[in-house]
Write an enzyme that holds these catalytic residues in place. Structure first.
Site, PDB file in Angstrom:
ATOM      1  N   ARG A  63       0.822  -1.220   0.000  1.00 33.68           N
ATOM      2  CA  ARG A  63       0.000   0.000   0.000  1.00 33.68           C
ATOM      3  C   ARG A  63       0.849   1.259   0.000  1.00 33.68           C
ATOM      4  O   ARG A  63       2.018   1.260   0.369  1.00 33.68           O
ATOM      5  CB  ARG A  63      -0.945   0.001   1.193  1.00 33.68           C
ATOM      6  CG  ARG A  63      -0.247   0.051   2.555  1.00 33.68           C
ATOM      7  CD  ARG A  63      -0.120   1.453   3.087  1.00 33.68           C
ATOM      8  NE  ARG A  63       0.739   1.555   4.241  1.00 33.68           N
ATOM      9  CZ  ARG A  63       2.006   1.913   4.184  1.00 33.68           C
ATOM     10  NH1 ARG A  63       2.568   2.186   3.023  1.00 33.68           N
ATOM     11  NH2 ARG A  63       2.742   2.018   5.286  1.00 33.68           N
ATOM     12  N   HIS A  88       0.103  11.479   9.498  1.00 35.55           N
ATOM     13  CA  HIS A  88       0.024  11.550  10.966  1.00 35.55           C
ATOM     14  C   HIS A  88      -1.384  11.934  11.434  1.00 35.55           C
ATOM     15  O   HIS A  88      -1.537  12.576  12.477  1.00 35.55           O
ATOM     16  CB  HIS A  88       1.073  12.506  11.537  1.00 35.55           C
ATOM     17  CG  HIS A  88       2.471  11.950  11.487  1.00 35.55           C
ATOM     18  ND1 HIS A  88       3.067  11.326  12.547  1.00 35.55           N
ATOM     19  CD2 HIS A  88       3.376  11.888  10.480  1.00 35.55           C
ATOM     20  CE1 HIS A  88       4.291  10.938  12.213  1.00 35.55           C
ATOM     21  NE2 HIS A  88       4.494  11.257  10.953  1.00 35.55           N
ATOM     22  N   ASP A 122      -3.788   9.458  11.685  1.00 33.06           N
ATOM     23  CA  ASP A 122      -4.440   8.252  12.248  1.00 33.06           C
ATOM     24  C   ASP A 122      -4.578   8.318  13.770  1.00 33.06           C
ATOM     25  O   ASP A 122      -5.677   8.176  14.298  1.00 33.06           O
ATOM     26  CB  ASP A 122      -3.736   6.963  11.785  1.00 33.06           C
ATOM     27  CG  ASP A 122      -2.235   6.941  12.061  1.00 33.06           C
ATOM     28  OD1 ASP A 122      -1.685   7.977  12.484  1.00 33.06           O
ATOM     29  OD2 ASP A 122      -1.619   5.879  11.844  1.00 33.06           O
ATOM     30  N   GLY A 142      10.633  -3.798   3.272  1.00 36.83           N
ATOM     31  CA  GLY A 142      11.345  -2.716   3.950  1.00 36.83           C
ATOM     32  C   GLY A 142      11.419  -1.439   3.140  1.00 36.83           C
ATOM     33  O   GLY A 142      12.245  -0.573   3.407  1.00 36.83           O
ATOM     34  N   SER A 190       4.726  -1.559   2.986  1.00 32.99           N
ATOM     35  CA  SER A 190       4.040  -2.461   3.906  1.00 32.99           C
ATOM     36  C   SER A 190       3.937  -3.898   3.405  1.00 32.99           C
ATOM     37  O   SER A 190       2.852  -4.480   3.343  1.00 32.99           O
ATOM     38  CB  SER A 190       2.661  -1.922   4.280  1.00 32.99           C
ATOM     39  OG  SER A 190       2.318  -2.469   5.531  1.00 32.99           O
ATOM     40  N   SER A 191       5.082  -4.467   3.071  1.00 35.24           N
ATOM     41  CA  SER A 191       5.107  -5.909   2.797  1.00 35.24           C
ATOM     42  C   SER A 191       4.719  -6.666   4.061  1.00 35.24           C
ATOM     43  O   SER A 191       4.220  -7.788   3.983  1.00 35.24           O
ATOM     44  CB  SER A 191       6.494  -6.341   2.320  1.00 35.24           C
ATOM     45  OG  SER A 191       7.444  -6.253   3.359  1.00 35.24           O
ATOM     46  N   ASP A 220      -1.933   0.389   7.176  1.00 33.81           N
ATOM     47  CA  ASP A 220      -1.263  -0.696   6.443  1.00 33.81           C
ATOM     48  C   ASP A 220      -2.212  -1.860   6.181  1.00 33.81           C
ATOM     49  O   ASP A 220      -2.425  -2.271   5.043  1.00 33.81           O
ATOM     50  CB  ASP A 220      -0.047  -1.206   7.236  1.00 33.81           C
ATOM     51  CG  ASP A 220       0.992  -0.128   7.472  1.00 33.81           C
ATOM     52  OD1 ASP A 220       0.799   1.003   7.000  1.00 33.81           O
ATOM     53  OD2 ASP A 220       2.005  -0.427   8.138  1.00 33.81           O
TER      54      ASP A 220
HETATM   55  P1  ADP Z   1       7.616  -2.931   5.066  1.00 34.43           P
HETATM   56  O1  ADP Z   1       6.359  -3.360   5.745  1.00 34.43           O
HETATM   57  O2  ADP Z   1       7.679  -1.467   4.823  1.00 34.43           O
HETATM   58  O3  ADP Z   1       7.907  -3.699   3.821  1.00 34.43           O
HETATM   59  P2  ADP Z   1       8.719  -4.029   7.463  1.00 34.43           P
HETATM   60  O4  ADP Z   1      10.062  -3.974   8.092  1.00 34.43           O
HETATM   61  O5  ADP Z   1       7.540  -3.624   8.272  1.00 34.43           O
HETATM   62  O6  ADP Z   1       8.813  -3.218   6.095  1.00 34.43           O
HETATM   63  O7  ADP Z   1       8.434  -5.512   6.983  1.00 34.43           O
HETATM   64  C1  ADP Z   1       9.360  -6.203   6.181  1.00 34.43           C
HETATM   65  C2  ADP Z   1       9.504  -7.625   6.699  1.00 34.43           C
HETATM   66  O8  ADP Z   1       8.372  -8.432   6.258  1.00 34.43           O
HETATM   67  C3  ADP Z   1      10.705  -8.337   6.130  1.00 34.43           C
HETATM   68  O9  ADP Z   1      11.880  -8.039   6.864  1.00 34.43           O
HETATM   69  C4  ADP Z   1      10.288  -9.795   6.297  1.00 34.43           C
HETATM   70  O10 ADP Z   1      10.486 -10.220   7.626  1.00 34.43           O
HETATM   71  C5  ADP Z   1       8.785  -9.750   6.041  1.00 34.43           C
HETATM   72  N1  ADP Z   1       8.505 -10.116   4.633  1.00 34.43           N
HETATM   73  C6  ADP Z   1       8.018  -9.344   3.651  1.00 34.43           C
HETATM   74  N2  ADP Z   1       7.899 -10.019   2.487  1.00 34.43           N
HETATM   75  C7  ADP Z   1       8.341 -11.270   2.734  1.00 34.43           C
HETATM   76  C8  ADP Z   1       8.507 -12.456   1.953  1.00 34.43           C
HETATM   77  N3  ADP Z   1       8.189 -12.506   0.655  1.00 34.43           N
HETATM   78  N4  ADP Z   1       9.009 -13.548   2.580  1.00 34.43           N
HETATM   79  C9  ADP Z   1       9.349 -13.510   3.875  1.00 34.43           C
HETATM   80  N5  ADP Z   1       9.218 -12.440   4.660  1.00 34.43           N
HETATM   81  C10 ADP Z   1       8.726 -11.319   4.109  1.00 34.43           C
HETATM   82 MG    MG Z   2       5.746  -2.786   7.694  1.00 36.18          MG
END
Ligand code: ADP
Ligand code: MG
Length: 381
Positions: free
Chosen positions: A26, A33, A35, A122, A126-127, A172
């Site tokens: 997203r 700020h 929320d 990262g 918001s992965s 997120d």
């Molecule tokens: P963001 O949410 O901005 O991407 P975060 O630090 O909050 O950054 O989350 C990233 C973390 O999510 C990664 O360090 C990992 O632990 C996890 N992650 C995301 N995508 C995957 C994936 N495809 N496989 C395993 N872990 C993942």
């Molecule tokens: Mg995150």
């Protein structure tokens, strides 16, 4: 991605998955700020996300694999414990499993699990919420539950706040859960309540990630929270969202100059979110873009959560053809800038922006082109 995850699952586990789920990353579109001040925010689910493939196991073992790590991580089903080291990433799916009983839900015992992603981790997209929501859908699908979107959103946020230990707001998971192609997600953070707003055709997102992070960022967030709470208290309201821009101007003498600037950013930003919804409904992308840039200028001068890196990107982008507007996206103090552009903005323009940035700061920002995408869902296989 679907063919890739099916084939990788077979390679890693030597069997077919039973369930595939996907959840998008997203962008914070506008609403900076707002929320934790009880305000509103617009987010966009993008056309990239995390995919999870799943098959149950009878022996009670939970085996986790990811495209981002080589090894398979095995965890017995009996105990859900926080993982450290190379297994750390499994805290996202494990956090979902740990959160299920607290929502009165049941999860599966043993399984094989694979996460794959076309969303950089990262990068402020918001992965983490995407892997949480895709995992929640897979685990609930495995026990035959068809959860409401609210439930999946809540599970993801609970896992991130209480198991992973990151105090993220509702944006997120809310946007990953409620996203819809050609739409933005409008969140009233106080409910929280989620609705979608149509996105005019021809809108494109370009994200420039500086990979800079202020050393004191956690302290700055905490300080801004405190300043907003103090401003609300001085104004005699529970939350800054309870104050209109006019009421704030009338009460200026009750606040010290810093508290007034912080409050003005939040109160006017909430008004900009409302104005953006109106402009979107009128198909007026130029007006939306002006609001995005105004949001950035407010971050720069009033909330003081921008940086020279982010300001340069916004300055260059807003001077580039086919850009409707640009702003920092996310918490600030480093991170990324998002531009809303028309289709004519392409790789050549993006390169020009990246070069202007490199000329001043040495390093190049990562550039990502995205469009709106659908929210978290099971994928037919
Ligand atoms: P963001 O949410 O901005 O991407 P975060 O630090 O909050 O950054 O989350 C990233 C973390 O999510 C990664 O360090 C990992 O632990 C996890 N992650 C995301 N995508 C995957 C994936 N495809 N496989 C395993 N872990 C993942
Ligand atoms: Mg995150």
């Amino acid at each position: 991605m679907k063919a890739a995850i099916l084939s990788k699952f077979r390679n890693v586990f030597g069997r077919q998955p039973e369930i595939v789920a996907r959840a998008p990353g997203r962008i914070e579109f506008i609403g900076n700020h707002t929320d934790y001040n009880g305000g509103t925010v617009l987010g966009a689910a993008i056309d990239r996300g995390v995919w999870v493939a799943y098959a149950s196991r009878a022996d009670g073992q939970r085996r986790f694999a990811s495209d981002q790590r080589g090894e398979i991580i095995s965890v017995p089903a009996a105990a859900i414990q926080r993982q450290e080291g190379p297994a750390r990433w499994t805290n996202y799916p494990l956090g979902i499993l740990a959160s299920l009983p607290e929502s009165g839900l049941r999860g599966p015992a043993g399984f094989d699990y694979l996460a794959m992603s076309d969303l950089p981790a990262g990068a402020g997209l918001s992965s983490s919420a995407a892997i949480e929501l895709a995992s929640a859908l897979a685990f609930l699908g495995a026990v035959g539950s068809e959860p409401e979107r609210e439930t999946v959103v809540k599970l993801g946020r609970h896992a991130e706040n209480h198991f992973v230990g990151v105090p993220c707001g509702i944006l997120d998971q809310g946007v990953s859960g409620f996203g819809r192609e050609n739409h933005l997600v409008f969140i009233d953070c106080r409910g929280p309540r989620f609705t979608t707003v149509p996105m005019p055709a021809g809108a494109h997102f370009w994200i420039f990630n500086t990979h800079t992070k202020h050393a004191l960022v956690d302290g700055f967030y905490a300080q801004r929270h405190r300043e907003c709470a103090e401003a609300a208290r001085a104004l005699g309201v529970p939350l800054l969202a309870d104050v209109s821009p006019d009421a704030l101007a009338a009460a200026a003498d009750r606040l010290n100059p810093v508290a007034f600037k912080r409050a003005r950013h939040v109160v006017e930003e909430i008004a900009r979110v409302a104005a953006a919804v109106t402009a979107l409904r009128q198909d007026d992308l130029a007006a939306v873009g002006r609001l995005l840039t105004a949001s950035h200028r407010s971050s720069q001068t009033l909330f003081e959560n921008s940086t020279p890196e982010l300001d340069l990107l916004v300055d260059v982008l807003t001077g580039t053809a086919h850009v409707h507007g640009a702003r920092l996206t996310g918490g600030g103090f480093g991170g990324a800038v998002m531009a809303l552009t028309s289709a004519e903005f392409g790789d050549a323009q993006a390169r020009g922006v990246a070069e202007a940035y490199a000329a001043r700061f040495g390093a190049r920002p990562d550039v990502l082109h995205a469009r709106t995408g659908d929210g978290a869902a099971l994928v037919a296989i």
